[in-house]
Design a protein around this motif. Structure first.
Motif, short mmCIF file in Angstrom:
data_model
loop_
_atom_site.label_atom_id
_atom_site.label_comp_id
_atom_site.label_asym_id
_atom_site.label_seq_id
_atom_site.Cartn_x
_atom_site.Cartn_y
_atom_site.Cartn_z
N ALA A 21 -8.87 -35.24 -35.37
CA ALA A 21 -8.61 -35.35 -34.10
C ALA A 21 -10.05 -35.79 -33.12
CB ALA A 21 -7.77 -34.16 -33.30
N PRO A 22 -9.76 -36.61 -32.27
CA PRO A 22 -11.04 -36.62 -31.52
C PRO A 22 -11.91 -35.40 -30.67
CG PRO A 22 -9.73 -38.49 -31.02
CD PRO A 22 -8.88 -37.42 -31.68
N GLN A 23 -12.90 -35.32 -30.54
CA GLN A 23 -13.44 -34.13 -29.68
C GLN A 23 -14.19 -34.77 -28.55
OE1 GLN A 23 -16.73 -32.11 -31.60
NE2 GLN A 23 -17.18 -30.92 -29.80
N VAL A 24 -13.58 -34.20 -27.50
CA VAL A 24 -14.12 -34.46 -25.97
C VAL A 24 -15.14 -33.32 -25.60
CG1 VAL A 24 -13.67 -34.56 -23.44
CG2 VAL A 24 -11.95 -35.21 -25.36
N TYR A 25 -16.12 -34.07 -25.32
CA TYR A 25 -17.46 -33.16 -25.08
C TYR A 25 -18.22 -33.56 -23.86
CZ TYR A 25 -20.42 -36.87 -26.82
OH TYR A 25 -20.94 -37.72 -27.04
N GLY A 26 -19.02 -32.77 -23.32
CA GLY A 26 -20.02 -33.20 -22.08
C GLY A 26 -20.89 -32.17 -21.76
N LYS A 27 -21.61 -32.79 -20.63
CA LYS A 27 -22.64 -31.57 -19.91
C LYS A 27 -22.64 -31.93 -18.49
CE LYS A 27 -27.01 -32.18 -20.28
NZ LYS A 27 -28.50 -32.21 -20.93
N ALA A 28 -22.74 -31.02 -17.72
CA ALA A 28 -22.65 -31.09 -16.06
C ALA A 28 -24.10 -30.23 -15.80
CB ALA A 28 -21.67 -30.44 -15.50
N VAL A 51 -28.75 -34.36 -13.71
CA VAL A 51 -29.85 -34.72 -14.78
C VAL A 51 -28.92 -34.62 -16.14
CG1 VAL A 51 -31.83 -33.81 -15.96
CG2 VAL A 51 -31.53 -33.35 -13.61
N GLY A 52 -28.98 -36.03 -16.90
CA GLY A 52 -28.44 -36.00 -18.00
C GLY A 52 -26.71 -35.63 -18.17
N SER A 53 -26.17 -35.65 -16.99
CA SER A 53 -24.75 -35.42 -17.10
C SER A 53 -23.94 -36.40 -17.89
CB SER A 53 -24.40 -35.22 -15.55
OG SER A 53 -24.88 -34.08 -14.88
N VAL A 77 -22.86 -39.48 -16.06
CA VAL A 77 -22.15 -39.49 -14.97
C VAL A 77 -22.97 -38.72 -13.78
CG1 VAL A 77 -19.53 -39.25 -15.98
CG2 VAL A 77 -20.94 -37.14 -15.72
N GLY A 78 -22.68 -39.09 -12.75
CA GLY A 78 -23.59 -38.71 -11.67
C GLY A 78 -22.72 -37.82 -10.71
N ILE A 79 -22.98 -36.32 -11.08
CA ILE A 79 -22.20 -35.66 -10.27
C ILE A 79 -22.55 -35.21 -8.77
CG2 ILE A 79 -21.25 -34.34 -12.61
CD1 ILE A 79 -23.03 -32.20 -12.00
N ASP A 80 -23.77 -35.78 -8.27
CA ASP A 80 -23.89 -35.57 -7.11
C ASP A 80 -23.83 -36.76 -6.05
OD1 ASP A 80 -25.68 -37.26 -8.70
OD2 ASP A 80 -27.51 -36.56 -7.27
#
Length: 316
Positions: A21-28, A51-53, A77-80
């Motif tokens: 199963a695919p794994q969804v991951y990330g960083k904010a 930064v590196g989100s 992604v730019g969360i700002d």
């Protein structure tokens, strides 16, 4: 910038069909930074920075008992803000991982010199960036194929090749090796890359780290970059990382020196960066940092910059 080592990521994806199963991951990662790019207290500015989100999907599918198909689709992604950084491609690839022969992936991939960096300890968005100051540092390469050998007793080899689809003569490639023995206090590596996309350059890098004690590690990096000028750029980085005993707090310091920046004679950069990280839990880290950078240009004009910042990083 901080880099997720592709070789380690691919190794983690050697899975069975039952785990496909695919794994969804990330960083904010959001920081608040106060900087003065001229060091004269007249251009003080405050920034909110993402930064590196990123967000991504990765996984694998067993093709046989020893071979998996592996993939990763990762986007920044730019969360700002809502600028064009949204869903900008990062490392995206499709490949094969074989337990005996290694891993081969193709797509848009970070340069292999990024796997030979035991010196960078910065985080967030300090003056000069959150990486070493060498002008070429593991830029992502389009239309690339990369190979990672199986790790044998801590030794691993890697290679990379990319072609400019508009001009087959402007090809890029790189080779590298790293040695990370399990029970030894040191790690070392070396790489050579030749980049022909955009500003042509050839970069030779060596780097290493040594665990002085269970809580203190020192790192170093040297890179010689040829920009096809008479004067090669020479970049040095020294760092230390100290984990405060019996606490979730880690402190660090980094010194960077660059001569003949981008091959321009008598230009220089020098930076000192210090900071700390507080691990609230496995997913959440608090950051605080500061940096000072002095630059000398070819016309003998000097520019100083300094800044402080703090932020929160959340990984999922």
């Amino acid at each position: 910038m901080k880099k997720l080592l592709l070789a380690s990521a691919v190794a983690a994806l050697s899975i069975t069909a039952a785990q496909a199963a695919p794994q969804v991951y990330g960083k904010a990662f959001l920081t608040l930074d106060v900087k003065d790019d001229n060091g004269d207290n007249k251009n003080l500015k405050t920034e909110l920075n993402s930064v590196g989100s990123r967000i991504g999907i990765k996984g694998g599918e067993a093709l046989s008992a020893n071979t998996d198909l592996v993939y990763q689709l990762e986007y920044g992604v730019g969360i700002d803000n809502e600028r064009s950084v949204q869903f900008s491609p990062r490392d995206t690839y499709l490949g094969l991982a074989n337990k005996q022969y290694g891993t081969l992936v193709a797509g848009r991939i970070s340069g292999i010199d990024g796997y030979v960096d035991y010196a960078n300890v910065t985080a967030g968005k300090p003056v000069g960036g959150n990486n070493v100051l060498a002008s070429y540092d593991a830029d992502r390469v389009n239309n690339a194929v990369a190979y990672f050998s199986p790790e044998r007793n801590g030794l691993q080899f890697m290679g990379m090749y990319a072609v400019n689809e508009l001009n087959a003569k402007r090809e890029s490639f790189g080779i590298g090796a790293k040695y990370e023995p399990t029970d030894a206090p040191f790690k070392v590596g070396a790489s050579y890359v030749q980049v022909q996309d955009g500003e042509a350059s050839k970069a030779t890098r060596v780097s290493g780290a040594y665990a002085i004690s269970p809580v203190l590690t020192a790192g170093a990096l040297y890179q010689n970059t040829d920009f096809n000028t008479k004067n090669n750029e020479n970049a040095f980085t020294l760092s230390a990382n100290y984990k405060v005993a019996q606490t979730p707090f880690t402190t660090y310091g980094q010194l960077d020196f660059v001569n003949n920046t981008k091959g321009i004679k008598d230009t220089k950069k020098q930076r000192i960066a210090v900071g700390g990280k507080y691990a609230f839990n496995k997913a959440t880290t608090g950051h605080i940092y500061g940096a000072y950078q002095a630059s000398k240009k070819a016309d003998d004009k000097n520019t100083n910059a300094y800044g402080i910042g703090a932020g929160v990083e959340y990984k999922f």
